[in-house]
Design an enzyme around this catalytic site. Structure first.
Site, PDB file in Angstrom:
ATOM      1  CB  CYS A 150      40.688 -48.063  25.619  1.00 24.11           C
ATOM      2  SG  CYS A 150      40.597 -49.850  25.359  1.00 24.11           S
ATOM      3  CB  CYS A 170      37.808 -51.107  22.594  1.00 25.29           C
ATOM      4  SG  CYS A 170      37.615 -52.126  24.091  1.00 25.29           S
ATOM      5  CG  HIS A 228      37.585 -52.608  28.065  1.00 23.57           C
ATOM      6  ND1 HIS A 228      38.335 -51.566  27.596  1.00 23.57           N
ATOM      7  CD2 HIS A 228      37.998 -52.830  29.335  1.00 23.57           C
ATOM      8  CE1 HIS A 228      39.171 -51.169  28.533  1.00 23.57           C
ATOM      9  NE2 HIS A 228      39.001 -51.925  29.597  1.00 23.57           N
ATOM     10  CD  GLU A 271      34.487 -50.241  24.017  1.00 22.59           C
ATOM     11  OE1 GLU A 271      34.383 -50.855  25.098  1.00 22.59           O
ATOM     12  OE2 GLU A 271      35.165 -49.212  23.877  1.00 22.59           O
TER      13      GLU A 271
END
Lengths: 161, 161
Positions: free
Chosen positions: A86, A89, A56, A58
């Site tokens: 999420c 993260c 992801h 991040e």
């Protein structure tokens, strides 16, 4: 630039990252990390390309920033991300002690900063963040809406062939 | 071996990993991922050595497993970890769709599977896991207790010098 203009400026860089993801057929989410006014990390979602569940925006930006600062503690940093983080993260933000998080659009399905949980502001954890949402949210969310609309269109066309 | 013996066997491999972390001065936490009876990933906490906030045992094991299976979906896998996962690692488990998680000791301060949250069993997310706790928990937790006891002793000695 005042605080709001600065936040919008850095968010526009995160949006540039999100567009790079979209151009690769990835869900368009982007992130940047700023330290003392310098951008020290930029990343975009790469889950399909990398075939790696943890890529992801991040999480990759946090890894880059740790490398740049040679420290797992990202003190004096701000994370800008186009979509509400999420659980993974949000957890990585806590682990890296990022003091401030600015995000664009909410994620009603998996967001863990405001929507489903408020993981960044749970005093039982050993770190809490200052959070600002809704920065260039329309543009951030619009990229996602458009991406999924295009995806549905493509699938429809494929079925018609 | 029956199911319980198998779980203990794989947990003992995660404990071996935890000991490797401890030998490096890292908080002793270890993880392995099993796919169709084969160990496809082994990792231990490396936060201090790597100076990277996301180098928890589970997160690194998940990355290895994605690489081995060349897929971000870790179907038909079981993750064994000595300590209850934190929010980041619980989130990574959800992201990688691991169907079953077995852990040793609870983490009352940051555990997000049973202690503070039940992130792996929230039906609002698009994935839920079967969870088993308390496998070789005394040994898993004992490693941590001993590690922090030793650390306090060392600090005390340093002050006396």
């Amino acid at each position: 630039m005042n605080g709001m203009e600065l936040d919008q400026h850095y968010m526009s860089l995160a949006i540039e990252e999100a567009k790079k993801a979209g151009a690769k057929g990835e869900v368009p989410i982007g992130a940047v990390i700023v330290h003392d006014g310098n951008v020290i990390a930029r990343a975009h979602n790469l889950r399909e390309t990398s075939r790696n569940a943890v890529t992801h925006a991040e999480l990759m930006a946090i890894q880059q920033a740790c490398e740049t600062l040679d420290n797992w503690r990202l003190e004096d940093t701000i994370l800008y991300v186009t979509l509400e983080p999420c659980p993974m993260c949000a957890g990585a933000i806590l682990q890296s002690r990022i003091p401030r998080v600015v995000y664009g659009a909410r994620d009603a399905k998996a967001g863990c900063v405001d929507s489903l949980y408020r993981l960044l502001n749970d005093e039982r954890f050993n770190h809490q963040c200052e959070v600002k949402e809704n920065v260039l949210a329309d543009e951030c969310g619009g990229l996602l809406t458009q991406f999924f609309r295009d995806l549905r269109e493509k699938k429809k066309k494929r079925k018609l062939l």
